[in-house]
Motif scaffolding. Structure first.
Motif, PDB file in Angstrom:
ATOM      1  N   GLY A 353     -72.917  42.235  41.859  1.00  0.00           N
ATOM      2  CA  GLY A 353     -71.614  42.439  41.033  1.00  0.00           C
ATOM      3  C   GLY A 353     -71.945  42.850  39.766  1.00  0.00           C
ATOM      4  N   ASP A 354     -71.081  43.336  38.911  1.00  0.00           N
ATOM      5  CA  ASP A 354     -71.403  43.601  37.468  1.00  0.00           C
ATOM      6  C   ASP A 354     -71.473  42.535  36.818  1.00  0.00           C
ATOM      7  OD1 ASP A 354     -71.085  46.417  38.168  1.00  0.00           O
ATOM      8  OD2 ASP A 354     -68.645  46.511  37.823  1.00  0.00           O
ATOM      9  N   SER A 355     -70.922  41.276  36.985  1.00  0.00           N
ATOM     10  CA  SER A 355     -71.041  40.176  36.082  1.00  0.00           C
ATOM     11  C   SER A 355     -72.486  39.501  36.205  1.00  0.00           C
ATOM     12  CB  SER A 355     -70.114  39.194  36.306  1.00  0.00           C
ATOM     13  OG  SER A 355     -70.251  38.657  37.875  1.00  0.00           O
ATOM     14  N   GLY A 356     -73.189  40.181  36.969  1.00  0.00           N
ATOM     15  CA  GLY A 356     -74.570  39.795  37.268  1.00  0.00           C
ATOM     16  C   GLY A 356     -75.570  40.432  36.199  1.00  0.00           C
ATOM     17  N   GLU A 357     -74.895  41.501  35.399  1.00  0.00           N
ATOM     18  CA  GLU A 357     -75.892  41.886  34.410  1.00  0.00           C
ATOM     19  C   GLU A 357     -76.630  41.003  33.308  1.00  0.00           C
ATOM     20  OE1 GLU A 357     -77.850  43.931  33.176  1.00  0.00           O
ATOM     21  OE2 GLU A 357     -76.688  45.738  33.559  1.00  0.00           O
TER      22      GLU A 357
END
Length: 386
Positions: A353-357
């Motif tokens: 997911g994007d919040s894992g960046e």
């Protein structure tokens, strides 16, 4: 030919986990911390039961819902471990791994356009399976400063009139976060007056460290609104046996069984006989493996912090999720450069997911010797950024 493939299937990207694992396999001398698979063999007494079932010719189809004997053992296990009572004939379904449970649970409950709330970072299958079922995945980012827990206020903000379900992926892959009873009670307070189902993925329930796992199905009125998914892959080191189960309200389990009946028929019979033995006599195996993972968990967190990386201390599953923001690299670039430079494969946080960046996932389901070598190589790579 591309136009013959359904657009919603074509547009889903392949798993971000497999990319780096496949490259590492081709390199030969690379160390991979990318795959969430126990390095233990399936305990011998469990394998032996599978072998005996073959020797005895027990190779025919089971009931669609699974061997009754296995469903009974699953329900006994849930009662003694998590104080949850389910009917083996009406509320239990044996699936081909936990992944099939996710798929058919979503396809059973979703109408086209229904929204499914998914706390992220999370297991890579939820979003694609929602899309394949005609639903709309809605990400709820979780943050390191909140211990990657789903916060009630964030859940409240994400709910719309089209919300049909919430996926509750705890203990969490990739972060190792857990939701304690008081955390879940706050979630229940948000959901109590809303027609929203919970799909509670509890595949790592036995792999928690220092705190007992609590299921949301045991809180308030959530028993009647929760589809609980679990399986044998993680707790019993039975990944290749491909066996899971779903428990929940009888009408939903009945429809999931119908879906399973027409697409799968039944889970592998040999695996089911082995799983009966696991449920009856596998508690000591779980403790042994959990203790080993706990040692590795502490080793990984300590060493990442010594390198100067911020590293959330996981309380469940077998992953660490260190921040690599100090390098200035994206998660994807970090993983690519680490693999080429030091031949260590980890998974970019954005695969979940994007919040894992800004994060990478490292599995510690490997021997201490392998982890030590991998960490030494990672440290050499990190040094250039200090």
């Amino acid at each position: 030919m591309e136009n013959m493939i359904a657009k919603h299937v074509r547009e889903v990207p392949p798993s971000g986990i497999r990319k780096f694992f496949d490259i590492a396999n081709e390199m030969g001398d690379a160390i991979s911390l990318g795959v969430g698979e126990p390095d233990f063999d399936t305990p011998w007494h469990i394998r032996e039961e599978g072998i005996y079932s073959l020797e005895k010719g027990k190779t025919i189809y089971s009931a669609n819902a699974g061997l009754l004997e296995l469903r009974q053992e699953i329900c006994r296990y849930m009662e003694r471990r998590f104080n949850l009572e389910y009917s083996p004939t009406k509320q239990a379904l044996v699936t081909v791994g936990g992944s099939e449970g996710i798929d058919i649970a979503l396809r059973t409950i979703l109408e086209r356009g229904d929204e499914v709330l998914i706390p992220e970072p999370c297991f890579v299958s939820y979003r694609p399976c929602v899309i394949f079922a005609g639903g709309v995945p809605v990400a709820i980012p979780t943050r390191e400063e909140d211990n990657f827990k789903l916060l009630p206020e964030e859940l409240e903000k994400a709910i719309t009139p089209r919300t049909k379900a919430l996926v509750l992926p705890y203990p969490n892959n990739p972060t190792g976060a857990i939701m304690e009873k008081e955390d879940l009670e706050k979630i229940v307070e948000v959901l109590k007056d809303k027609d929203i189902l919970v799909i509670s993925d509890e595949i790592y329930a036995e792999l928690t460290y220092g705190k007992e796992h609590v299921s949301i199905a045991s809180i308030g009125n959530m028993y009647e609104r929760t589809i609980l998914l679990s399986g044998f892959s993680k707790a019993y080191a039975m990944t290749g046996w491909r066996l899971g189960y779903a428990l929940g309200p009888a009408p939903i389990i009945q429809m999931m069984t119908k879906m399973h009946q027409f697409t799968i028929m039944c889970a592998p019979t040999t695996s089911q006989y082995a799983a009966i033995e696991a449920m009856r006599n596998g508690d000591e195996d779980i403790v042994m493996m959990r203790d080993a993972y706990n040692q590795r968990r502490r080793f990984m967190v300590e060493n990442f912090r010594k390198m100067g990386l911020s590293c959330f201390e996981p309380e469940g599953a077998f992953y660490v999720f260190p921040s690599i923001q100090m390098t200035g690299l994206t998660s994807e670039t970090f993983c690519e450069k680490l693999l080429l430079d030091q031949k260590v494969a980890v998974v970019p946080g954005t695969a979940f997911g994007d919040s894992g960046e800004g994060f990478v996932r490292c599995s510690y389901a490997y021997s201490i010797a392998e982890l030590k070598e991998a960490l030494e190589r990672i440290e050499k790579f990190i040094e250039r950024f200090k």
